[in-house]
Design an enzyme around this catalytic site. Structure first.
Site, PDB file in Angstrom:
ATOM      1  N   SER B 117     -15.016  17.527  -3.749  1.00  0.00           N
ATOM      2  CA  SER B 117     -15.196  18.047  -2.393  1.00  0.00           C
ATOM      3  C   SER B 117     -14.646  17.054  -1.380  1.00  0.00           C
ATOM      4  CB  SER B 117     -16.672  18.342  -2.117  1.00  0.00           C
ATOM      5  OG  SER B 117     -17.458  17.192  -2.335  1.00  0.00           O
ATOM      6  N   CYS B 118     -13.476  16.496  -1.649  1.00  0.00           N
ATOM      7  CA  CYS B 118     -12.846  15.593  -0.699  1.00  0.00           C
ATOM      8  C   CYS B 118     -12.625  16.344   0.609  1.00  0.00           C
ATOM      9  CB  CYS B 118     -11.518  15.084  -1.242  1.00  0.00           C
ATOM     10  SG  CYS B 118     -11.729  14.044  -2.694  1.00  0.00           S
TER      11      CYS B 118
END
Lengths: 127, 214
Positions: B117-118
Site C-alpha cells: 500500500s505504498c
C-alpha cells in the site's frame, strides 16, 4: 509532517494532531509505507480519543509523549513487543490513562471501575 | 470485530470479556470522558476522518490547484514532482520521490500499489481502506476500466488508461483535469474541488467527495 516541536512551552498543548506523531524512535507509531497501522478498532479509537483531547487542549502532546516514552520503556523491560500494533497501542492506551489521571480528567480508580462495569455488561463482547 | 486480545484468560469465562481487555479499557475511558462533556463521539469520529482524508489530501489538493492556475508550476510539477511539491512545503517521509502524472483528454492515470500500500503520505495522508485491499491491488491492473466504473468514472473508449504501480521508491500522484465551470475560481477555492480519489485517479476532480470515508 515533522516531529513534534514544542520547545520550551511544554505546558502549552499543541492543537495539531499531526504534529504529535513522532516519526522516529521508540515512540513512533507503527506505520507501513506511510500509514498508521491499526490492527483493531480499539487501537484507532485510543488514538482518536487522545487526539480529540489534544484538539480541545485538554491534553498536552508533549506531556503525553513523555508518558508514552515511559510506557514503552516499561513494556520493553517486561518483554512486550512494542513493535507490534497491539504492543504499541497498548502502551499508548496506558499513557492516555496516566495523563488523564495526573491531569484530573479521569481518575484511574474511576477508569478501573468502569472497566469492571463494562466487562460485566457486555458478555460476549469481541468474541 | 477481530478476536484480538490475549488468550491467557480463564476459558470458563470465554464469553465474558476481562476488564483488562484493551477494547474494554478504551470504551471505559472514552465513556467517562464523554460523560464529563470533555469529548464526544462526533469529535472522535472527526479525528479519524481527518487522519484518513483531510490532512494529507488537502496538501495534495493545494498542489493540484497551484498547477491548474500556474502553467510554469505545472511544468515543474510534471518534470520533478518531488521538488515542485516541496515548493509548497510538503514532503518528507513516504514522499521522498514523487512522480506526478497528468490526466488529459487522451490519457487517464490510475495509481495502485500492487505489492502492499505504498502511498504518498505527505500529500494524501492515510490511504483509504480499499487502496490496500487485495481486490483493488489486483483489479486495478487487470481491469482498470471496470474498477473506474465502480467508482463512477466512465471513460470514452479512446481514452488510454495508464496504471502506475507505486513503490517504496517512487510514489505517484495524479494531476486531474480541472472540471469545467470553475476556471475563474481562485487557487484556494479550487483546492476544495480536488479530493483524494481524484489524485489516486479513481475519480475525476469535482466528482469525488472530500471527506468520504471509504
Amino acid at each position: 509532517m515533522s516531529d513534534q516541536a514544542d520547545g520550551g512551552s511544554s505546558h502549552r498543548p499543541s492543537n495539531d494532531g499531526a504534529l504529535a506523531l513522532a516519526l522516529d524512535g521508540p515512540t513512533a507509531p507503527p506505520r507501513v509505507n506511510g500509514e498508521l497501522v491499526f490492527d483493531t478498532p480499539w487501537q484507532s479509537r485510543a488514538f482518536a480519543v487522545t487526539a480529540a483531547l489534544a484538539d480541545r487542549e485538554l491534553l498536552s502532546w508533549s506531556v503525553f509523549q513523555e508518558a508514552l516514552i515511559a510506557q514503552v520503556a516499561a513494556a520493553d523491560r517486561s518483554g512486550v513487543d512494542t513493535g507490534t500494533p497491539n504492543g504499541y497501542w497498548g502502551c499508548w492506551l496506558d499513557a492516555l490513562g496516566t495523563v488523564t489521571d495526573t491531569t484530573g480528567l479521569v481518575a484511574t480508580s474511576h477508569w478501573s471501575a468502569r472497566c469492571e462495569e463494562l466487562a460485566d455488561r457486555l458478555p460476549g463482547h469481541d468474541h | 470485530m477481530s478476536h484480538d486480545h490475549d488468550h491467557d484468560h480463564d476459558h470458563d469465562r470465554h464469553h465474558h470479556p476481562r476488564p483488562t481487555d484493551p477494547a474494554i479499557r478504551v470504551e471505559a475511558i472514552a465513556s467517562l470522558l464523554i460523560e464529563a462533556g470533555l469529548i464526544d463521539e462526533a469529535r472522535i469520529d472527526a479525528v479519524i476522518e481527518r487522519y484518513e482524508t483531510d490532512i494529507g489530501p488537502l496538501n495534495g489538493a493545494k498542489v493540484v490547484a497551484r498547477a491548474w492556475v500556474d502553467p510554469d508550476y505545472r511544468q515543474r510539477l510534471l518534470s520533478d514532482g518531488t521538488a515542485a511539491i516541496a515548493e509548497l512545503g510538503f514532503g518528507g517521509a513516504q514522499g521522498e520521490k514523487m512522480v506526478v502524472v497528468e490526466n488529459t483528454d487522451q490519457v487517464h492515470n490510475l495509481v495502485v500499489c500492487t505489492l502492499c500500500s505504498c502511498y504518498p503520505w505527505p500529500v494524501l495522508g492515510l490511504p483509504p481502506s480499499w487502496y490496500k485491499s487485495p481486490e483493488y491491488r489486483a483489479r486495478a491492473v487487470r481491469e482498470p476500466r471496470a474498477v473506474l466504473r465502480e467508482f463512477g468514472t466512465e471513460l470514452a473508449d479512446d481514452v488510454e488508461v495508464r496504471v502506475w504501480d507505486s513503490s517504496a521508491e517512487i510514489r505517484y500522484l495524479v494531476l486531474p483535469q480541472r472540471p469545467a465551470g470553475i476556471e475563474d475560481l481562485p487557487e484556494q477555492e479550487l483546492a476544495a474541488h480536488v479530493g483524494r480519489d481524484a489524485m489516486i485517479g479513481v475519480r475525476m476532480a469535482g466528482s469525488d467527495q472530500i471527506g468520504a470515508n471509504s
